[in-house]
Design an enzyme around this catalytic site. Structure first.
Site, mmCIF file in Angstrom:
data_model
loop_
_atom_site.group_PDB
_atom_site.id
_atom_site.type_symbol
_atom_site.label_atom_id
_atom_site.label_comp_id
_atom_site.label_asym_id
_atom_site.label_seq_id
_atom_site.Cartn_x
_atom_site.Cartn_y
_atom_site.Cartn_z
ATOM 1 N N LYS A 117 0.822 -1.209 0.000
ATOM 2 C CA LYS A 117 0.000 0.000 0.000
ATOM 3 C C LYS A 117 0.856 1.259 0.000
ATOM 4 O O LYS A 117 0.458 2.269 -0.571
ATOM 5 C CB LYS A 117 -0.969 0.014 1.193
ATOM 6 C CG LYS A 117 -2.117 -0.953 1.032
ATOM 7 C CD LYS A 117 -3.311 -0.567 1.898
ATOM 8 C CE LYS A 117 -4.454 -1.565 1.713
ATOM 9 N NZ LYS A 117 -5.602 -1.300 2.575
ATOM 10 N N LYS A 199 -5.904 -11.935 -7.429
ATOM 11 C CA LYS A 199 -7.189 -12.003 -6.763
ATOM 12 C C LYS A 199 -8.142 -10.936 -7.330
ATOM 13 O O LYS A 199 -7.699 -9.828 -7.635
ATOM 14 C CB LYS A 199 -6.951 -11.740 -5.273
ATOM 15 C CG LYS A 199 -8.129 -11.997 -4.379
ATOM 16 C CD LYS A 199 -7.732 -11.819 -2.918
ATOM 17 C CE LYS A 199 -8.671 -10.842 -2.244
ATOM 18 N NZ LYS A 199 -8.544 -10.747 -0.805
ATOM 19 N N LYS A 202 -11.432 -4.960 -5.634
ATOM 20 C CA LYS A 202 -12.113 -3.709 -5.949
ATOM 21 C C LYS A 202 -11.117 -2.637 -6.367
ATOM 22 O O LYS A 202 -11.500 -1.620 -6.924
ATOM 23 C CB LYS A 202 -12.987 -3.255 -4.774
ATOM 24 C CG LYS A 202 -12.307 -3.269 -3.433
ATOM 25 C CD LYS A 202 -13.334 -3.290 -2.291
ATOM 26 C CE LYS A 202 -12.633 -3.527 -0.958
ATOM 27 N NZ LYS A 202 -13.527 -3.867 0.123
#
Ligand code: TRP
Length: 335
Positions: A117, A199, A202
């Site tokens: 992140k 994966k 979103k």
């Protein structure tokens, strides 16, 4: 409340950081709904985690409410499950701070999600992003949860939670139950439709990779028609060599209840066009009642409010008991 105490307790949560995906449903929420009789279940909307990345306030609010509705529409009966919003229970922030002081800089630096992140948000590597696992540990430990259903990407966070709890207990005695990660027996790891080695997420950069739970049928069909396959033209389960086709089989299998052998037989000698259309249709039918029920619930704000208020009240009761114990142990003067 005390009569549920013999059941093992489960806690999990999803961040309202984006619209819920088919992956969130098949990989998590659908399984949660089947646990209600056997376990004492707490499901949180992790809105406090969400602001570690900059959000548009009105969108966050809308997504949080929609997520409450979608939880219920997916079969999480609010009478049997405690559904609550993290920021409605102040004990999360309160224990989060205490646990910050029992979590080491070095161990936080090793978290893969922090590294990922901070690479993605290089202009906003804030302290919350760094200490996020201590807040997540608070989420879990406040409820003395036995089991934490999570996907593979969150296992490291459950591990650090166990380490923090063990460290704290080592100093102060048995304050926290040491939780176990819980990987449900059934359940699918849904991969991106456009890059099936990743994966379904979103935050996928390619909008065609991700199907949303509340998406319109025509958009779902379009995405499945575009799904990445391979050049073999054979429906066969082989995740290693045929990740795209295997992912579609996985989805079709969960949506229809068919086994992989049955699916291989159903599509033997037929092209991928037919197959992708069938998978798309199965997903449209799977999600249709959930979307309709979510929309119905969203029109009844008073009901949704009553659900998350009752959830916050029940969650606070349990959380505050743990928090009081912790405050006492660390030496805070009682008010
Ligand atoms: N970190 C989790 C995620 O991003 C969400 C989460 C927050 C969570 N607190 C939790 C999951 C506690 C399980 C238990 O997916």
């Amino acid at each position: 409340m005390e009569n549920t105490e013999q059941k093992k307790r489960i806690l999990s949560g999803i961040q309202p950081s984006g619209d819920l995906t088919l992956g969130s449903y098949l990989g998590a929420i659908k399984n949660w709904a089947s646990l209600a009789d056997e376990y004492d279940c707490y499901y949180m909307l992790a809105d406090m985690h969400t602001i570690t990345v900059r959000q548009v306030p009105a969108d966050l609010r809308r997504r949080t409410l929609t997520q409450v509705a979608a939880y219920i529409a997916s079969g999480l009966d609010p009478e049997k499950n405690t559904l609550f919003v993290q920021s409605h229970v102040p004990a999360h922030a309160q224990l989060g701070w205490v646990l910050d002081c029992y979590t080491m800089f070095g161990e936080l630096s090793r978290m893969t999600q922090f590294k990922d992140k901070s690479a993605k948000n290089a202009d906003n590597i804030n302290a919350g992003l760094f200490t996020y696992p201590a807040l997540m540990a608070a989420d879990i430990l406040l409820y003395q949860a036995d089991l934490v259903p999570v996907g593979g990407d969150q296992k490291q966070h459950v591990e650090i939670c166990r380490d923090i709890a063990t460290r704290f207990n080592g100093v102060y005695g048995d304050v926290f139950k040491i939780p176990e990660p819980y990987i449900p027996k059934v359940g699918a790891r849904v991969m991106s439709l456009s890059s099936p080695e990743n994966k379904m997420s979103k935050s996928d950069k390619d909008p065609n990779g991700c199907v949303y739970m509340l998406e319109k049928p025509e958009d779902i069909m379009r995405k499945f028609k575009k799904a990445m396959t391979d050049s073999e033209a054979c429906v066969r389960f082989d995740p290693e060599n045929k990740p795209g086709v295997s992912n579609l089989m996985q989805i079709y299998s969960v949506a229809t209840g068919s086994s992989f052998e049955a699916i291989e037989a159903e599509f033997a000698g037929r092209g991928y066009g037919d197959f992708k259309k069938a998978v798309g249709e199965s997903v449209v039918e799977l999600l249709r009642p959930i979307r309709e029920e979510t929309e119905r619930l969203l029109a009844d704000k008073a009901y949704l409010e009553s659900v998350y208020r009752a959830g916050a009240e029940k969650a606070s009761y349990v959380a505050n008991r743990t928090l009081s114990k912790v405050y006492k142990k660390v030496g805070f003067l009682a008010r």
